[in-house]
Design a protein around this motif. Structure first.
Motif, short mmCIF file in Angstrom:
data_model
loop_
_atom_site.label_atom_id
_atom_site.label_comp_id
_atom_site.label_asym_id
_atom_site.label_seq_id
_atom_site.Cartn_x
_atom_site.Cartn_y
_atom_site.Cartn_z
N TRP A 1 90.85 132.11 119.47
CA TRP A 1 90.68 133.39 120.17
C TRP A 1 89.28 133.94 119.95
CZ3 TRP A 1 94.68 135.67 122.99
CH2 TRP A 1 94.51 137.00 123.37
N GLU B 1 90.22 138.15 127.85
CA GLU B 1 91.50 137.98 127.16
C GLU B 1 91.64 138.96 126.01
OE1 GLU B 1 94.07 134.10 126.71
OE2 GLU B 1 92.30 133.99 125.43
N ASN C 1 91.90 142.62 127.37
CA ASN C 1 93.24 142.90 127.86
C ASN C 1 94.22 143.12 126.70
OD1 ASN C 1 95.98 141.08 128.61
ND2 ASN C 1 95.46 142.64 130.13
N TRP C 2 94.13 142.29 125.68
CA TRP C 2 94.98 142.42 124.49
C TRP C 2 94.79 143.78 123.81
CZ3 TRP C 2 98.70 140.74 121.23
CH2 TRP C 2 98.61 141.02 119.88
N ILE D 1 93.57 134.47 131.39
CA ILE D 1 94.35 135.08 130.32
C ILE D 1 95.58 134.23 130.02
CG2 ILE D 1 95.79 137.10 129.78
CD1 ILE D 1 93.77 138.82 131.20
N TRP D 2 95.94 134.11 128.75
CA TRP D 2 96.97 133.17 128.30
C TRP D 2 98.31 133.33 129.00
CZ3 TRP D 2 101.22 135.23 125.52
CH2 TRP D 2 101.09 136.57 125.12
N TYR E 1 98.81 134.57 132.09
CA TYR E 1 98.64 134.81 133.52
C TYR E 1 99.56 133.97 134.40
CZ TYR E 1 96.32 135.83 137.94
OH TYR E 1 96.06 136.25 139.22
#
Length: 286
Positions: A101, A109, A112-113, A207-208, A210
């Protein structure tokens, strides 16, 4: 009533149960010394992500808002521990990548988190000590105009950035925040309408979560899908008191988080437009 547009009751019951099992198994694993110490920070980071994901899984299932899992402070404990392990690994093993990460707000990503966690923190009204820990973990003071402004509604001294790190899709949300009150509802709806599509990036930067639920990439039977909820919009509504009436019932807008006493703002996709859309959908075409 199930809030997510995909998945039946059996699917969501299984997802919630499996997520609890994942959390429990990780906690048991963390009680024993790691065999491969150089991977401890990465393992902890994965465990960190389990907590807000469970909250949103329960939301998708239709759990009462008052009974949703509060991911704080466990998510804070895990993130802080992951950071400590990362520092230790860098000193002792000096690997090229401690964690996959990227812990920078200019990476979509991570942005967003962090935005999701801020939104959930505002919804749950976490205590000041937990809020201070969260803001310290996020860092990035003065880097992003929008996220800084949301955080500053609870942390008055936070410096406000002069630029927006991710114009797609967040320029639309910033426009809603800065607009006159009578324009906020249609502009917020415009952001929610475009949010999911404008998060799309090249395959190696997407993004993971998505593609979870995409029948061609990660179909529902794989069990990864936990909903696609625009928590960022809820964060802005909570922070600035925006009018979200035109967003109610939208497949990506988790409006029930702001209405814990109900009734639900959601309707299943199979039930047609429903009373909420006929009542509130009066904004400009997107």
């Amino acid at each position: 009533m199930i809030r997510a547009p995909l998945g039946d009751k059996a699917y969501w019951n299984e997802r919630v149960a499996n997520r609890w099992n994942s959390i429990t198994m990780a906690e048991e694993q963390l009680k024993t010394p790691a065999v491969w110490k150089q991977y401890e920070a990465e393992y902890l980071w994965g465990y960190t992500q389990d907590h807000p994901r469970q909250t949103l899984t329960q939301y998708s299932r239709g759990d009462p808002i008052a009974q949703l899992y509060n991911p704080f402070p466990k998510v804070l404990d895990a993130w802080e521990q992951s950071n400590r392990e990362a520092e230790h690994i860098e000193r002792e093993y000096k690997p090229e990548h401690v964690r996959a990460w990227e812990f920078r707000l200019d990476y979509l990503e991570h942005y967003n988190w962090c935005f999701w966690l801020v939104g959930l923190a505002l919804v749950f009204n976490i205590p000041n000590d937990q809020w201070d820990r969260l803001v310290a973990l996020i860092g990035g003071e003065g880097e992003d105009q929008l996220l800084d402004r949301v955080i500053a509604t609870r942390q008055k001294e936070r410096p406000i950035g002069g630029k927006l790190l991710h114009k797609k899709p967040y320029a639309r949300l910033l426009k809603a925040v800065e607009s006159a009150p009578d324009q906020q509802a249609p502009l917020l709806r415009d952001f929610v309408d475009h949010w999911y599509a404008e998060l799309k990036r090249p395959y190696n930067k997407t993004i993971w979560w998505y593609d979870y639920g995409d029948p061609e990439v990660n179909p529902l039977e794989k069990g990864s899908y936990f909903g696609r909820w625009c928590v960022e919009a809820v964060a802005a509504v909570k922070a600035f008191g925006l009018d979200d009436s035109l967003c109610l019932g939208h497949e990506h807008y988790p409006g029930d988080l702001l209405r814990p006493q109900g009734p639900s703002t959601h309707q299943r996709a199979s039930s047609g437009l429903g009373w909420l859309k006929s009542l509130f959908r009066k904004g400009p075409a997107s």
